[in-house]
Design a protein around this motif. Structure first.
Motif, short mmCIF file in Angstrom:
data_model
loop_
_atom_site.label_atom_id
_atom_site.label_comp_id
_atom_site.label_asym_id
_atom_site.label_seq_id
_atom_site.Cartn_x
_atom_site.Cartn_y
_atom_site.Cartn_z
N LEU A 166 33.28 74.60 13.68
CA LEU A 166 33.13 73.61 14.75
C LEU A 166 33.51 74.21 16.10
N VAL A 167 34.60 74.95 16.14
CA VAL A 167 35.02 75.59 17.39
C VAL A 167 33.94 76.56 17.87
N GLY A 168 33.35 77.32 16.96
CA GLY A 168 32.26 78.22 17.32
C GLY A 168 31.08 77.48 17.93
N LYS A 169 30.74 76.34 17.35
CA LYS A 169 29.62 75.54 17.88
C LYS A 169 29.96 74.98 19.25
N LEU A 170 31.19 74.47 19.40
CA LEU A 170 31.60 73.92 20.69
C LEU A 170 31.64 75.00 21.77
N GLU A 171 32.03 76.20 21.37
CA GLU A 171 32.03 77.32 22.32
C GLU A 171 30.59 77.68 22.70
N GLN A 172 29.72 77.74 21.71
CA GLN A 172 28.31 78.05 21.95
C GLN A 172 27.67 76.99 22.85
N ASP A 173 28.08 75.73 22.68
CA ASP A 173 27.54 74.63 23.49
C ASP A 173 28.18 74.57 24.89
N GLY A 174 29.14 75.45 25.15
CA GLY A 174 29.76 75.50 26.47
C GLY A 174 30.80 74.43 26.72
N LEU A 175 31.36 73.86 25.64
CA LEU A 175 32.34 72.79 25.81
C LEU A 175 33.79 73.28 25.71
N ILE A 176 33.99 74.39 25.02
CA ILE A 176 35.32 75.00 24.96
C ILE A 176 35.19 76.49 25.22
N SER A 226 46.68 71.80 12.78
CA SER A 226 47.72 70.85 12.41
C SER A 226 47.42 69.44 12.91
N THR A 227 46.52 69.30 13.86
CA THR A 227 46.21 67.97 14.40
C THR A 227 44.90 67.39 13.87
N GLU A 228 44.07 68.23 13.31
CA GLU A 228 42.74 67.79 12.89
C GLU A 228 42.68 67.62 11.38
N GLN A 229 41.79 66.77 10.94
CA GLN A 229 41.62 66.51 9.51
C GLN A 229 40.51 67.41 8.94
N LEU A 230 40.61 68.70 9.25
CA LEU A 230 39.62 69.67 8.80
C LEU A 230 40.32 70.88 8.20
N LYS A 231 39.65 71.53 7.26
CA LYS A 231 40.13 72.79 6.71
C LYS A 231 39.75 73.90 7.69
N GLN A 232 40.43 75.03 7.59
CA GLN A 232 40.21 76.10 8.56
C GLN A 232 38.75 76.56 8.67
N PRO A 233 38.02 76.76 7.56
CA PRO A 233 36.64 77.20 7.74
C PRO A 233 35.79 76.19 8.53
N SER A 282 37.43 64.47 18.27
CA SER A 282 38.84 64.67 18.04
C SER A 282 39.31 66.00 18.62
N VAL A 283 38.55 67.06 18.38
CA VAL A 283 38.89 68.38 18.92
C VAL A 283 38.86 68.34 20.45
N LEU A 284 37.83 67.76 21.03
CA LEU A 284 37.73 67.70 22.49
C LEU A 284 38.89 66.91 23.09
N HIS A 285 39.20 65.77 22.49
CA HIS A 285 40.29 64.94 23.02
C HIS A 285 41.65 65.62 22.82
N THR A 286 41.85 66.29 21.71
CA THR A 286 43.11 67.00 21.49
C THR A 286 43.28 68.11 22.51
N LEU A 287 42.25 68.89 22.73
CA LEU A 287 42.33 69.95 23.72
C LEU A 287 42.49 69.37 25.13
N GLY A 288 41.89 68.22 25.37
CA GLY A 288 42.03 67.58 26.68
C GLY A 288 43.45 67.11 26.95
N ARG A 289 44.13 66.68 25.91
CA ARG A 289 45.51 66.18 26.08
C ARG A 289 46.55 67.26 25.89
#
Length: 142
Positions: free
Chosen positions: A64-74, A52-59, A34-41
């Motif tokens: 998740l964003v930290g992990k995706l950044e660490q994985d080189g995806l964002i 505001s677009t994701e069904q997740l709380k801020q923490p 969901s995060v990848l597709h939202t950022l893609g669009r």
């Protein structure tokens, strides 16, 4: 004409269950996709906009964003309109995942659509305009 919204909801839920599980080369959990597709669009976005677009709380989203950044995806970069804020965007690798999953879904959905009758395909083609309009209305309401 009256629309049976309860039945429509069930049909959309059933279709989504099939659609989100169409075979793909790479498997990720729903929140990641969901995060990848939202950022893609819609990206680049601030974390608060993504919330505001994701069904997740801020923490959870921050993690998740930290992990995706660490994985080189964002990637994060300073927001040019506000030096205190960061913008999130897909890296080349992140864009490739979104592109690849879309291509896989197109191929699988084509296989399914090819099994419909001509009349069923015509109804489906008309439905795309209506679903697009519903998406626009929902976006305007948000």
């Amino acid at each position: 004409m009256t629309v049976d919204v309860d039945r429509l909801t069930t049909v959309i839920e059933d279709f989504n269950t099939i659609f989100i599980r169409l075979p793909s080369v790479q498997r990720f959990n729903f929140s990641t996709l969901s995060v990848l597709h939202t950022l893609g669009r819609s990206g680049p976005l601030r974390l608060t906009d993504l919330l505001s677009t994701e069904q997740l709380k801020q923490p959870a989203l921050t993690s998740l964003v930290g992990k995706l950044e660490q994985d080189g995806l964002i990637a994060r970069r300073p927001d040019p309109t506000d030096g205190r804020a960061m913008l999130l965007s897909l890296t080349k690798e992140g864009r490739e995942i979104v592109r690849s999953r879309h291509a896989n879904r197109v191929a699988e959905l084509t296989r399914l659509v090819d099994q419909l009758t001509d009349d069923e395909r015509a109804v489906l083609a008309g439905s795309m305009q209506v679903l697009t309009r519903l998406t626009e209305i929902a976006t305007e309401d948000a």
